[in-house]
Design an enzyme around this catalytic site. Structure first.
Site, mmCIF file in Angstrom:
data_model
loop_
_atom_site.group_PDB
_atom_site.id
_atom_site.type_symbol
_atom_site.label_atom_id
_atom_site.label_comp_id
_atom_site.label_asym_id
_atom_site.label_seq_id
_atom_site.Cartn_x
_atom_site.Cartn_y
_atom_site.Cartn_z
ATOM 1 C CG HIS B 121 -1.566 1.195 1.443
ATOM 2 N ND1 HIS B 121 -1.457 2.170 1.343
ATOM 3 C CD2 HIS B 121 -2.746 0.763 1.078
ATOM 4 C CE1 HIS B 121 -2.875 3.143 1.856
ATOM 5 N NE2 HIS B 121 -3.910 2.195 1.337
ATOM 6 C CG ASP B 198 0.494 -2.748 6.616
ATOM 7 O OD1 ASP B 198 -0.437 -2.492 7.143
ATOM 8 O OD2 ASP B 198 0.294 -1.919 5.057
ATOM 9 C CD GLN B 201 -7.458 -4.423 3.826
ATOM 10 O OE1 GLN B 201 -8.158 -5.318 4.131
ATOM 11 N NE2 GLN B 201 -6.689 -3.565 3.609
ATOM 12 C CE LYS B 224 -7.440 -0.604 6.539
ATOM 13 N NZ LYS B 224 -8.164 0.578 5.275
ATOM 14 C CB CYS B 362 -3.798 3.338 -1.443
ATOM 15 S SG CYS B 362 -4.890 4.661 -1.573
#
Lengths: 140, 404
Positions: B121, B198, B201, B224, B362
């Site tokens: 991202h 990261d 998700q 999220k 993104c």
């Protein structure tokens, strides 16, 4: 040649006939498909109006006191709206384009498509069409 | 088995109409909807508990502080962190990554290397570009294969004694690939590099244990995972967080301030300057409780079932191409229909009440990798159903007919 105001009135009348969004969208898709193609030599990065999602290419020529716009988009719905904007503004004289109020956008329910958040390049396209008009009006 | 209709009933927004149709919300990769307990926790905080944290001696300040720190405890347990002070509250994943990138540049010298992947991202690309620019180090990129997985052999070859940090996503937001982060961490550590994951998700879709995973930094966002917007987590190992210089400065993050010099507060407060998003942090606990009650493994199993169903139904439509076909995938499906622009599809299905994402998500380098302007992305959550997938598939078919 009709004035910008007259053409807008016709478009509003056309859209008033549609019963639902499907008819409206199908009409836009048809307009997109029928839009006169832009000369490939103008489909270059200098003429590219970047939206986040769909891209629009815009070219303007000035002759005999009128501006002729040609354009293209990679998304067909965007291209349909591009076609309407060209229908309204192309062939008019620069000072009329520069000061034109595009009220029809609200009337035909496309306001959301022309909001900056849509990021489809259309807001920038209108701005660019007007900038051409201002530039050419100085040549008058 | 999860009782999905009971789960759905806890999300008020799922019963609203969009364009006259029942909402089908398939944009969970962007943000999830919020259950009533999270909404109630925010409002209860303001109605009953509001005060500034870590400041006053008065009753409410103590109460707000307790609630705030209770959230930290819950998150520590949820991700299996060794220490409570390894949990730093931030504004979101982007903020967490920027915090690390800003401090990490002081550890870097000319010629040092940071490795990211082509799959990242933008928020896990740009901070490292700036970090490298400011420290004179070099950014290296792991390419991705046609199926959306990282080219691991390429990665092993990139690793060297110059590698100081490897920053990669746990799950690709644009392709859904679940990356082999365990292997990436192991190999990176073998050359002495630190690893940032990261996890934006991943956090509510994969069961996490920081002590087992052994990542040096792990970042994720509350919004999220059914929590409020504007709250994120930076997990970092104690010794590295202690070594990392402060990011923002001001109140809360100091021990003593004088004009001859200031000393910084201990962890976690060193990285929490200013008044935080207290209501958001407090309500985040309710979101974690919601997930924990359902159990992450059960959520993952149900989402896998939805993923398989949606993928097979989608592939029945002629001209569909799915980007990201790794065997290990999260419930994210990125696809295009041959000859059609994703934006057009998104516009039409929106009119039928279907919320899906279109565009580059993104992650422009991935789009460039596949030479496409963007994709249509379906991202599923635990409250979605097969019936909703059917509605979405029908809407896509309708869009295809209209656009062809």
């Amino acid at each position: 040649m009709h004035t910008i105001k007259e053409i807008q009135k016709e478009i509003i009348e056309d859209f008033a006939m549609f019963e639902d969004w499907i008819q409206k969208y199908e009409y836009l898709i048809d307009l997109g498909k029928e839009l006169a193609p832009i000369d490939q030599k103008y489909k270059i990065s200098e003429n590219l109006i970047k939206g986040c999602q769909s891209r629009v290419w815009l070219h303007a020529e000035y002759a005999e006191g009128k501006i002729i716009y040609t354009a293209d988009s990679d998304a067909i719905m965007t291209k349909g709206i591009v076609a309407i904007l060209i229908n309204v503004l192309s062939g008019q004289n620069p000072s009329e384009i520069a000061t034109a109020k595009l009220d029809f956008i609200n009337e035909i329910g496309l306001k959301e498509q022309l909001s900056p958040t849509r990021a489809n390049g259309l807001v920038s396209m209108i701005k660019q069409m007007k900038l051409y008009a201002i530039a050419f009006s100085k040549q008058q | 088995m999860l009782d999905v209709s009971k789960i759905r009933s806890q999300f008020p927004i799922l019963s609203r109409k969009v364009n006259g149709q029942n909402l089908v919300y398939f944009d969970n990769g962007a943000t999830t909807q919020k259950p009533q307990i999270v909404i109630d926790a925010e409002s209860k905080y303001y109605a009953n508990q509001n005060s500034n944290v870590h400041r006053g001696v008065h009753f409410l300040s103590g109460l707000a502080t307790d609630k705030f720190e209770e959230s930290r405890n819950t998150i520590q347990n949820f991700i299996g962190a060794k220490h409570k002070h390894e949990i730093i509250f931030t504004k979101g994943t982007t903020d967490s990554i920027n915090l690390v990138a800003s401090g990490f540049k002081t550890f870097l010298n000319k010629g040092d290397e940071i490795i990211i992947s082509e799959q990242e991202h933008h928020s896990n690309i740009v901070p490292w570009q700036i970090c490298c620019e400011q420290s004179g180090s070099n950014l290296k990129v792991i390419p991705i294969l046609d199926n959306g997985e990282m080219d691991m052999d390429f990665f092993y070859n990139l690793l060297s004694e110059n590698t100081k940090l490897v920053a990669v996503s746990h799950i690709s937001n644009a392709l859904g690939t679940i990356n082999n982060v365990e292997k990436i961490i192991e190999k990176s550590h073998s050359v002495g590099a630190k690893v940032l994951i990261d996890g934006a998700q991943a956090a509510s879709h994969i069961s996490l244990n920081m002590q087992k995973l052994d990542a040096d930094f792990y970042c994720f966002s509350a919004h999220k995972m059914f929590g409020p917007t504007g709250v994120g987590i930076l997990y970092g190992k104690e010794d590295i967080l202690n070594a990392l210089p402060p990011y923002q400065s001001g109140g809360e993050m100091i021990k003593e301030v004088s004009f001859s010099g200031t000393t910084y507060a201990d962890l976690p407060h060193k990285f929490e300057a200013g008044t935080p998003n207290i209501s958001g942090v407090v309500a985040f606990k309710s979101a974690i409780d919601f997930i924990s009650n359902l159990e992450v493994n059960k959520i993952a199993k149900y989402e896998e079932e939805l993923l398989q169903y949606a993928t097979s139904e989608l592939l029945k439509i002629e001209g569909v191409r799915i980007y990201g076909t790794s065997k290990k995938k999260s419930a994210i499906i990125s696809f295009n229909l041959e000859g059609l622009h994703p934006y057009d599809i998104g516009m039409i299905v929106d009119k039928m009440g279907i919320a899906i994402r279109t565009g580059h998500h993104c992650a422009q380098p991935i789009m460039e990798r596949f030479n496409i302007p963007g994709t249509v992305r379906i991202s599923l959550a635990v409250y979605n159903t097969k019936e909703e997938i059917d509605l979405c598939i029908n809407a896509i078919k309708k869009a295809k007919i209209m656009l062809s």
